[in-house]
Each structure stands twice: as structure tokens, then as C-alpha cells.
Motif scaffolding. Structure first.
Motif, mmCIF file in Angstrom:
data_model
loop_
_atom_site.group_PDB
_atom_site.id
_atom_site.type_symbol
_atom_site.label_atom_id
_atom_site.label_comp_id
_atom_site.label_asym_id
_atom_site.label_seq_id
_atom_site.Cartn_x
_atom_site.Cartn_y
_atom_site.Cartn_z
ATOM 1 N N HIS A 106 0.809 -1.212 0.000
ATOM 2 C CA HIS A 106 0.000 0.000 0.000
ATOM 3 C C HIS A 106 0.848 1.271 0.000
ATOM 4 O O HIS A 106 2.044 1.240 0.285
ATOM 5 C CB HIS A 106 -0.953 0.008 1.194
ATOM 6 C CG HIS A 106 -0.270 -0.104 2.525
ATOM 7 N ND1 HIS A 106 0.239 -1.291 3.014
ATOM 8 C CD2 HIS A 106 -0.005 0.830 3.484
ATOM 9 C CE1 HIS A 106 0.776 -1.102 4.203
ATOM 10 N NE2 HIS A 106 0.654 0.188 4.510
ATOM 11 N N ASP B 129 -3.761 -0.307 -2.076
ATOM 12 C CA ASP B 129 -4.474 0.968 -2.273
ATOM 13 C C ASP B 129 -5.798 0.696 -2.976
ATOM 14 O O ASP B 129 -5.980 0.974 -4.168
ATOM 15 C CB ASP B 129 -3.610 1.923 -3.094
ATOM 16 C CG ASP B 129 -2.337 2.324 -2.365
ATOM 17 O OD1 ASP B 129 -2.314 2.236 -1.125
ATOM 18 O OD2 ASP B 129 -1.364 2.701 -3.034
ATOM 19 N N CYS C 20 -6.237 1.147 1.600
ATOM 20 C CA CYS C 20 -5.685 2.453 1.934
ATOM 21 C C CYS C 20 -6.056 3.469 0.861
ATOM 22 O O CYS C 20 -6.283 3.117 -0.304
ATOM 23 C CB CYS C 20 -4.173 2.382 2.065
ATOM 24 S SG CYS C 20 -3.611 1.230 3.341
ATOM 25 N N ARG D 177 -4.551 6.710 -1.013
ATOM 26 C CA ARG D 177 -3.278 7.391 -1.250
ATOM 27 C C ARG D 177 -3.351 8.876 -0.947
ATOM 28 O O ARG D 177 -2.363 9.487 -0.522
ATOM 29 C CB ARG D 177 -2.855 7.201 -2.711
ATOM 30 C CG ARG D 177 -2.431 5.801 -3.067
ATOM 31 C CD ARG D 177 -2.028 5.718 -4.529
ATOM 32 N NE ARG D 177 -1.707 4.347 -4.913
ATOM 33 C CZ ARG D 177 -1.450 3.971 -6.157
ATOM 34 N NH1 ARG D 177 -1.493 4.881 -7.150
ATOM 35 N NH2 ARG D 177 -1.162 2.714 -6.431
ATOM 36 N N CYS E 30 -5.657 4.104 6.183
ATOM 37 C CA CYS E 30 -5.973 2.723 5.850
ATOM 38 C C CYS E 30 -7.103 2.231 6.747
ATOM 39 O O CYS E 30 -7.217 2.649 7.908
ATOM 40 C CB CYS E 30 -4.754 1.827 6.007
ATOM 41 S SG CYS E 30 -3.369 2.271 4.918
#
Length: 639
Positions: A591, A611, A629, A631, A636
Motif C-alpha cells: 500500500h 491501495d 488504503c 493514497r 488505511c
């Protein structure tokens, strides 16, 4: 005659404990204090003044006197927690006694323990009397060492101190005085000075107390020579350790000087790390009172299964206490060699306080010092670098500060195998002469305040298997010379300030099991060479500034890999589907990168964090992720 013992053949009744009361006397001996003016035989723990018989008294007076003696003994016994039959007549000369002492010393050399009840005197029946012969007026020396006889006048009135009312008032007043003294001593044991706690020992006898038994002076001089002149200071742990060895400890009086010194040093170690008993260890300290014997339940420090960060203590019953009347090699945490010499001290998670006792140097064969997870403070003395046989020096998890003494790295003949100083507050740099410690297998300096570059000379340590430098402030490039360490199995350089590229030389570490280079400022790519560490089970490159794609073909070699972390970098390209072919792989963190495309379905069944947020336009759509998660927000959420 034996040193310190008179060769006179005059006889005198010595009041010693009978064999039938050995257990009670043994318990009482822990609080034994020499009585000024009375001669005590080794092994005697209860004493009362002898009473002389006048040869001129008639039978009636002797009968009265016998009744009086018995009453005196019963009164004394009642006041001192003994029985009348605890006091018996030994009927031996000083010369014979000196010979018996020599026999006890020889027995001590062979590791034997002699029963005082067997060695000294015979048991007297109830109808016998303990008789003391009068001392010659010309013999001043004996007068000074033996008690004076008490004359008995059947028609005389008892002196004031024998009056019952006077005794009652005296005892009451004495109790009040003792209570006041105890409160005053308790208040004075700990005082504040400059914001720090200063511990002081309670007042005790002056150093002249060493002269109360004949051979003390010899042992006093021996301790001064071998340890410190502080043995004469009544406020010091040195003095109190000597007092314990000379007056309270049964075994210290029956051994050779090297054995005596060994026992003394261990007692001193306990007193120093418990602040003179004001901060006793968590478990298995010295016996306290008659309710505690030599055995104890030791609380062994450990970690809960599958919870490496959770510390706990596991009870180990049937251990032997420190400063107990058993051989010191049996004290919990003490390891001895074939000749009963101390070779190891391991006391972990017991709340030890104070500074690291340098007096341990007096144990010439010491190989292991493991005092992890305690509350030791101060600096590490250069003295520890002079321990000629020290193999393991482990003090991590304390409050130690200052620099690592350069003396550790200035000699070629230091046999040190493990240097464990982690989880303290040490500062400074790592000496470039570290390569001289050619026997090192483990360097554990994690969780300190160390800084500067890691010297390339570490690569000259041919046996190094564990290098844990994480959670410091090291900077510069990671030393490429580590690639020469063919036995290295753990390399933890995470949570520092390293910059530059990951050295491709690390790919030569064929025995690597755990590699952690995370949380630095590394740049460049993840070199394919690092995946030549085919034995590795865990690899972490997270939280750096790495770019480019992950190697794919070389990943297939990692058949033992259990976990891989490359999260929080700038890696791009697709998430390698080859990761799904690694049957043992459990955890994959990819992630907060710049990977494109969905998470390969081949990875489903593993713990994946990618992600896959926001839901409407995830960079890496995932059907089976453990956590997703975002970005943009760098947050997360576990699914």
C-alpha cells in the motif's frame, strides 16, 4: 594452633546450641549479632553468661544455685526465643577447637557442610549443669575475651536490674525507643537531593566491629586488597556485605578465601542492585524472618506466545534465594563451572536498580553477564572491557546512558561473543575499531541514541550472525562490507537515517533469515540481487524513497518467504502476480505506492494491504484485501 585461635589449654564451658535445635538455631542465625564480652564458638547462635560455682559452698547451697541457674536459663531463653536445652557444655579446649576449625575449613574446601551439633561438644542431660571455671587474675588476655563470673549470695537482695517492676518499665521504655529508632531510620533511608533519590544505609556499628572475632582482621585486610577500602565505611554496601559474610552467613566461615570472596561479591552485587534492601528484587531476595526459608518461586521474565511486545513473568518454584545458607552456585540466576567457580550471572526483569557493579571483576572466571530489562542507570564502565573471560555482556532494556566505552574496541584478545546494549539511552558513535572483536556473533545496539556512520570494519567480523542497529540515528550509506558476512542471519537497520542505494552486495548473504531496511531515506530501486537471499523468511523495505518496479523473475526464488513489506514508497508498475506462487507467503504489504492495476487474484488467501480506496476509483481494485488504503489521505481501513 590455627590462626586467630588461642593455644591455651584452659577449659571453659562454652554455651552452644544442642543438635536437637539445629533448625531453630539455623533460622535464628540469620539475625545473629555478636555479643560484646562473650566468647562464641563457631556455629553458636544463642549465648548466655556462664555462672561460676564456688568450691566452698555446701550441698544445700549448690542445690539452690542449680535452681537459680535453671531459672536464669529459662528467663534468658524466654527473652531470646530459645529453650533451656539449647545451652550445653562443650567441654573442649581451645587447642582442640582450633583443630576442629581446621577440619571444617578442609571440609569447606571439598564442598562439604559440617553439622555444628556434631562438631562441637556433647549434649548434656537435663540433670547436668553448665560449669565455668574461674579465670586466673594474672591472665588479662583471657579476662578480656571471656565473660566475668557472677558471684551468688543466697542472703543478698537482687540488684535493681533484676527487680520485676524495673524490668517491666525498662522493657516498655526499650520498646518505645526501638519504635522511634525504626521510624527515624525508615525516614532517613530515602532522601531527596537535587531532584534525584539518594539511598543511604541505616547506621550500624563502627568499622572496629571487625575485631570482635579473632580472624576478622585478616579477612578485612583481604577484602580491602581484593575489593575496596570502602569495606570500612559503615554506610556502604561493601561494609554490609562483609557484615553478612562474617556474622550472618554460615557457609562463608567454612571455606577458602577464593570461595569466601566469591560469596562476598555476589552478596555485594545484591545489596548494590537493591539499594541496600530498600528496593528488593521482584523475587528470590534474601530470606526475611522465620517465615521464609532458602527456597522461593522465581518470576522468570518472558514474552507471551505470539505477542512479542507483551512482557510477563512465569513462576518457577523450587529455586534458591540470594544470600541464603546454601552454596551460592545454587542461587537462582548464578551459573558455576566444574570447580564451583561463578561463570555466569543472569538476572532478567527483576527490577535491579543502581549502577552496573564493576566489582564483578573480582569473579575471575565470569563469562556471562545478563541483566536485561531492569532499571539500572548510569554509564557503562570501561572496567567491563577488562574482563578476560567475558563472552556475553547483555544489559539491554535498562536506563543506561553515555557512550559505549572505546576500551571494548582497543584490544585484540577480548573474547566477547555477544554485545547486547540495546534499548537504553546510549549516545555517541560506533567505534571504527569494532572489527578487532573478531569473535563477535551478535551486536545488539538497537533503540539507543547512537549516530554517525556505521563503520565498514563491521564487515571484518567473520562470525557475525546478528546485527541489530535499528531505532537509532545512524546516517550515511549502509556499509556494503556487510555483504562479506557469510554467516549473517539477521540484519536490522530500520528506523535510522540511512541514505543512498541498497547495496547489491547484500545479495551474497545466503544465510539471511530476517532483513529489515525500512523507515530510512533510501533511494533508487529494489535491486534484484537482494532476492538471492533465498533462505529469508521476512524482508522489509517500507517507508523509504524507493522507485521503479519490483523485480519479478527473481521473486520466484523466495520459496521460504513468509512476509514482505514494500509499502510507503514510490514503487510503480503492476503488483507482481509471482507473489501468489510463493506457497509459504502469508503477509504482503504493497500500500501507499504508485502501483497500477488490480491486485492479482493469485494473491487471494494471503494477508494483503493495498491501495483499494476510495471505492469509486481505487488505484488497485482488490477482491480479497485484508485492509484498503487511500493514497490521498494516507489512511488505511481494515475490512
Amino acid at each position: 594452633s590455627s590462626p586467630g585461635w588461642n593455644s591455651s589449654k584452659k577449659k571453659m564451658s562454652s554455651l552452644s546450641p544442642s543438635p536437637g535445635n539445629e533448625k531453630k538455631n539455623k533460622l535464628a542465625s540469620r539475625g545473629f549479632k555478636h555479643l560484646e564480652g562473650y566468647e562464641s564458638k563457631p556455629g553458636a547462635t544463642k549465648m548466655m553468661p556462664p555462672i561460676a560455682l564456688d568450691d566452698k559452698v555446701d550441698d544445700k547451697e549448690k542445690e539452690n544455685l542449680a535452681t537459680m541457674i535453671k531459672a536464669e536459663q529459662e528467663a534468658y531463653a524466654k527473652a531470646h526465643g530459645a529453650r533451656q536445652d539449647d545451652f550445653v557444655d562443650t567441654g573442649i579446649t581451645d587447642e582442640e577447637e582450633g583443630q576442629q576449625l581446621n577440619e571444617r575449613l578442609l571440609a569447606g574446601d571439598a564442598g562439604g557442610v559440617t553439622s555444628p551439633g556434631v562438631q562441637y561438644g556433647h549434649e548434656v542431660m537435663d540433670n547436668e549443669l553448665a560449669v565455668a571455671l574461674p579465670i586466673d587474675d594474672e591472665d588479662d588476655e583471657l579476662k578480656d575475651s571471656y565473660a566475668h563470673a557472677v558471684e551468688y549470695d543466697p542472703n543478698g537482695k537482687p540488684p535493681l536490674y533484676l527487680n520485676r517492676r524495673f524490668q517491666l518499665y525498662g522493657i516498655g521504655g526499650g520498646i518505645v525507643l526501638i519504635i522511634v529508632l525504626i521510624i527515624a531510620i525508615a525516614i532517613s533511608l530515602t532522601r531527596e537531593e537535587g531532584g534525584e533519590e539518594i539511598y543511604v544505609y541505616p547506621p550500624t556499628e563502627a568499622p572496629t566491629a571487625f575485631a570482635t572475632i579473632p580472624w576478622d582482621e585478616e579477612y578485612r585486610d583481604f577484602l580491602i586488597q581484593q575489593v575496596s577500602e570502602e569495606v570500612l565505611d559503615p554506610s556502604s554496601a561493601y561494609y554490609h556485605a562483609a557484615k553478612w559474610a562474617l556474622f550472618n552467613d554460615e557457609l562463608s566461615q567454612n571455606v577458602t578465601k577464593p570461595k569466601f570472596l566469591q560469596r562476598y561479591i555476589l552478596a555485594l552485587f545484591y545489596l548494590q542492585t537493591s539499594q541496600g534492601l530498600t528496593k528488593p528484587w521482584l523475587s528470590c531476595g534474601p530470606p526475611q524472618g522465620i517465615d521464609e526459608d532458602e527456597t522461593c518461586t522465581y518470576l522468570e521474565f518472558g514474552r507471551l506466545p505470539d505477542q512479542a511486545e507483551t512482557a510477563t513473568h512465569f513462576p518457577l518454584p523450587g529455586q534458591f534465594r540470594w544470600l541464603s545458607n546454601v552454596d551460592e552456585c545454587q542461587w537462582v540466576g548464578v551459573t558455576c563451572g566444574a570447580g564451583n567457580e561463578v561463570i555466569g550471572i543472569r538476572v532478567v526483569g527483576q527490577g535491579l536498580t543502581g549502577t552496573l557493579p564493576t566489582e564483578l571483576k573480582a569473579l575471575p572466571f565470569l563469562q556471562q553477564i545478563s541483566l536485561n530489562y531492569n532499571e539500572l542507570t548510569g554509564t557503562i564502565s570501561p572496567v567491563f572491557a577488562s574482563f578476560r573471560h567475558l563472552l556475553q555482556f547483555e544489559v539491554y532494556g535498562n536506563l543506561l546512558s553515555g557512550a559505549i566505552p572505546s576500551e571494548f574496541f582497543q584490544q585484540d584478545d577480548i573474547p566477547l561473543i555477544t554485545l547486547g546494549l540495546g534499548d537504553n539511552m546510549l549516545a555517541g558513535t560506533l567505534d571504527t575499531h569494532i572489527g578487532r572483536l573478531s569473535d563477535l556473533k551478535g551486536i545488539h545496539l538497537f533503540a539507543n541514541n547512537l549516530e554517525g556512520k556505521v563503520p565498514q570494519e563491521i564487515g571484518d567480523l567473520p562470525y557475525l550472525a546478528y546485527l541489530r542497529l535499528h531505532r537509532n540515528s545512524f546516517s550515511g550509506q549502509m556499509p556494503s562490507s556487510l555483504g562479506k558476512l557469510s554467516l549473517l542471519t539477521e540484519l536490522m537497520l530500520d528506523q535510522n537515517g540511512f541514505t543512498g542505494f541498497i547495496p547489491t552486495e547484500y545479495g551474497q548473504l545466503k544465510r539471511m533469515d530476517l532483513l529489515d531496511l525500512g523507515e530510512n531515506s533510501l533511494s533508487g530501486t529494489v535491486p534484484p540481487e537482494v532476492f538471492n537471499m533465498t533462505q529469508a523468511r521476512s524482508m522489509a523495505f517500507n517507508s523509504n524513497q524507493l522507485r521503479g518496479p519490483l523485480p519479478t523473475t527473481s521473486l520466484l526464488q523466495m520459496t521460504n518467504l513468509l512476509a514482505i513489506r514494500v509499502d510507503r514508497n514510490g514503487l510503480n508498475g503492476p503488483i507482481p502476480s509471482e507473489l501468489g506462487a510463493l506457497a509459504n507467503l502469508i503477509q504482503v504489504y504493497v500500500h501507499l505506492n504508485e502501483f497500477t492495476g488490480p491486485v492479482p487474484v493469485e494473491l487471494c488467501g494471503k494477508i494483503i494491504q493495498a491501495d483499494c480506496f476510495p471505492d469509486d476509483s481505487p488505484p488497485n481494485p482488490c477482491q480479497c484485501c485484508f485492509a484498503c488504503c487511500d493514497r490521498t489521505t494516507e489512511t488505511c481501513l481494515r475490512l
